[in-house]
Structures are given as structure tokens and as C-alpha cells.
Design a protein around this motif. Structure first.
Motif, PDB file in Angstrom:
ATOM      1  N   ARG A  83      15.382  -7.350  70.991  1.00 23.18           N
ATOM      2  CA  ARG A  83      15.949  -7.406  69.642  1.00 23.18           C
ATOM      3  C   ARG A  83      17.203  -6.536  69.512  1.00 23.18           C
ATOM      4  O   ARG A  83      18.206  -6.965  68.963  1.00 23.18           O
ATOM      5  CB  ARG A  83      14.904  -6.977  68.614  1.00 23.18           C
ATOM      6  N   GLU A  84      17.163  -5.335  70.039  1.00 24.81           N
ATOM      7  CA  GLU A  84      18.303  -4.425  69.919  1.00 24.81           C
ATOM      8  C   GLU A  84      19.532  -4.985  70.630  1.00 24.81           C
ATOM      9  O   GLU A  84      20.641  -4.904  70.119  1.00 24.81           O
ATOM     10  CB  GLU A  84      17.931  -3.051  70.495  1.00 24.81           C
ATOM     11  N   THR A  85      19.334  -5.592  71.792  1.00 22.43           N
ATOM     12  CA  THR A  85      20.440  -6.202  72.526  1.00 22.43           C
ATOM     13  C   THR A  85      20.987  -7.398  71.763  1.00 22.43           C
ATOM     14  O   THR A  85      22.199  -7.600  71.696  1.00 22.43           O
ATOM     15  CB  THR A  85      19.981  -6.638  73.928  1.00 22.43           C
ATOM     16  N   TRP A  86      20.097  -8.209  71.180  1.00 26.03           N
ATOM     17  CA  TRP A  86      20.543  -9.393  70.440  1.00 26.03           C
ATOM     18  C   TRP A  86      21.353  -8.983  69.214  1.00 26.03           C
ATOM     19  O   TRP A  86      22.401  -9.543  68.925  1.00 26.03           O
ATOM     20  CB  TRP A  86      19.354 -10.261  70.030  1.00 26.03           C
ATOM     21  N   ILE A  87      20.908  -7.982  68.497  1.00 26.77           N
ATOM     22  CA  ILE A  87      21.600  -7.570  67.267  1.00 26.77           C
ATOM     23  C   ILE A  87      22.917  -6.877  67.583  1.00 26.77           C
ATOM     24  O   ILE A  87      23.938  -7.164  66.963  1.00 26.77           O
ATOM     25  CB  ILE A  87      20.697  -6.652  66.415  1.00 26.77           C
ATOM     26  N   HIS A  88      22.919  -5.952  68.550  1.00 32.03           N
ATOM     27  CA  HIS A  88      24.098  -5.103  68.774  1.00 32.03           C
ATOM     28  C   HIS A  88      24.816  -5.350  70.096  1.00 32.03           C
ATOM     29  O   HIS A  88      25.842  -4.726  70.359  1.00 32.03           O
ATOM     30  CB  HIS A  88      23.696  -3.628  68.701  1.00 32.03           C
ATOM     31  N   GLY A  89      24.302  -6.221  70.941  1.00 35.81           N
ATOM     32  CA  GLY A  89      24.893  -6.439  72.264  1.00 35.81           C
ATOM     33  C   GLY A  89      26.204  -7.210  72.219  1.00 35.81           C
ATOM     34  O   GLY A  89      26.525  -7.872  71.228  1.00 35.81           O
ATOM     35  N   PRO A  90      26.974  -7.161  73.295  1.00 36.73           N
ATOM     36  CA  PRO A  90      28.286  -7.818  73.333  1.00 36.73           C
ATOM     37  C   PRO A  90      28.215  -9.347  73.258  1.00 36.73           C
ATOM     38  O   PRO A  90      29.159  -9.984  72.819  1.00 36.73           O
ATOM     39  CB  PRO A  90      28.878  -7.373  74.668  1.00 36.73           C
ATOM     40  N   LYS A  91      27.116  -9.946  73.663  1.00 35.31           N
ATOM     41  CA  LYS A  91      26.962 -11.404  73.592  1.00 35.31           C
ATOM     42  C   LYS A  91      25.811 -11.757  72.649  1.00 35.31           C
ATOM     43  O   LYS A  91      25.146 -12.766  72.825  1.00 35.31           O
ATOM     44  CB  LYS A  91      26.685 -11.997  74.978  1.00 35.31           C
ATOM     45  N   GLY A  92      25.585 -10.941  71.649  1.00 34.36           N
ATOM     46  CA  GLY A  92      24.462 -11.138  70.748  1.00 34.36           C
ATOM     47  C   GLY A  92      24.839 -11.790  69.436  1.00 34.36           C
ATOM     48  O   GLY A  92      25.666 -12.712  69.383  1.00 34.36           O
ATOM     49  N   HIS A  93      24.260 -11.295  68.367  1.00 36.81           N
ATOM     50  CA  HIS A  93      24.410 -11.871  67.033  1.00 36.81           C
ATOM     51  C   HIS A  93      25.870 -11.952  66.594  1.00 36.81           C
ATOM     52  O   HIS A  93      26.339 -12.998  66.155  1.00 36.81           O
ATOM     53  CB  HIS A  93      23.602 -11.040  66.034  1.00 36.81           C
ATOM     54  N   GLY A  94      26.600 -10.867  66.717  1.00 36.51           N
ATOM     55  CA  GLY A  94      28.009 -10.859  66.301  1.00 36.51           C
ATOM     56  C   GLY A  94      28.839 -11.877  67.065  1.00 36.51           C
ATOM     57  O   GLY A  94      29.655 -12.587  66.490  1.00 36.51           O
TER      58      GLY A  94
END
Length: 98
Positions: free
Chosen positions: A40-51
Motif C-alpha cells: 500500500r505504501e509503495t502504491w500511494i507514494h511510489g514513483p510508479k504508483g497512484h500519482g
């Protein structure tokens, strides 16, 4: 024991262990969630995640909203509530009038 028998035993045990690992991993993941393999943390804040997904998908009603609604999370309201909780000031793309 003969060498051939030892090799067959090792191969059989390896295949059994691999089968058990596959069955275990298939039971612990949600195959209907495309984000399940990503923490979850990678998806929300990761370079290829939510943003990254938001910036590169300017029509979330075609993909994100539909899936979130099927999961019972909601569409635009779900996104807005998450943004409100985290203090993000962003314009949520609205579903076009049909």
C-alpha cells in the motif's frame, strides 16, 4: 539408494514444494485487485504508483471509478474522501454527462 532414485526423489520433493507454494500464494492474494501485489505504501507514494497513474490516466471514469465502484468503494466520492483525509488539494476529474 541408487543415484537415479535420489535424483527422482529430490525432483519430486521440489515439485511438491513448488505446488504448495503456488497454492498458498494464490489463496493469500486478491486476483481481482490489480494493486494487490504492490504494498500500500509503495502504491500511494511510489514513483510508479497512484500519482503516476493519475497523471497518465486523465479519464479515471473509464478505469478507476468503475473498478472502485464494483468493490463498493465508490467513484469520485471515494477519491475525494481519501484526498480530504490526507490533505491533498487536487481537482478530481468528473465523469462526463452522458
Amino acid at each position: 539408494m541408487k543415484p537415479k532414485r535420489i535424483v527422482r526423489t529430490v525432483i519430486s520433493l521440489s515439485l511438491l514444494a513448488a505446488l504448495m507454494a503456488i497454492i498458498y500464494s494464490s489463496q493469500t492474494s486478491d486476483s481481482s485487485n490489480p494493486h494487490a501485489a504492490i504494498p500500500r505504501e509503495t502504491w500511494i507514494h511510489g514513483p510508479k504508483g497512484h500519482g503516476y497513474a493519475v497523471v497518465n490516466n486523465q479519464q479515471p471514469w473509464k478505469q478507476c471509478y468503475e473498478c472502485h465502484e464494483k468493490k463498493g468503494l465508490g467513484g469520485e466520492a471515494y477519491c475525494q474522501s481519501c484526498h480530504d483525509q490526507s490533505g491533498v488539494k487536487a481537482a478530481i476529474p468528473q465523469r462526463p454527462a452522458q
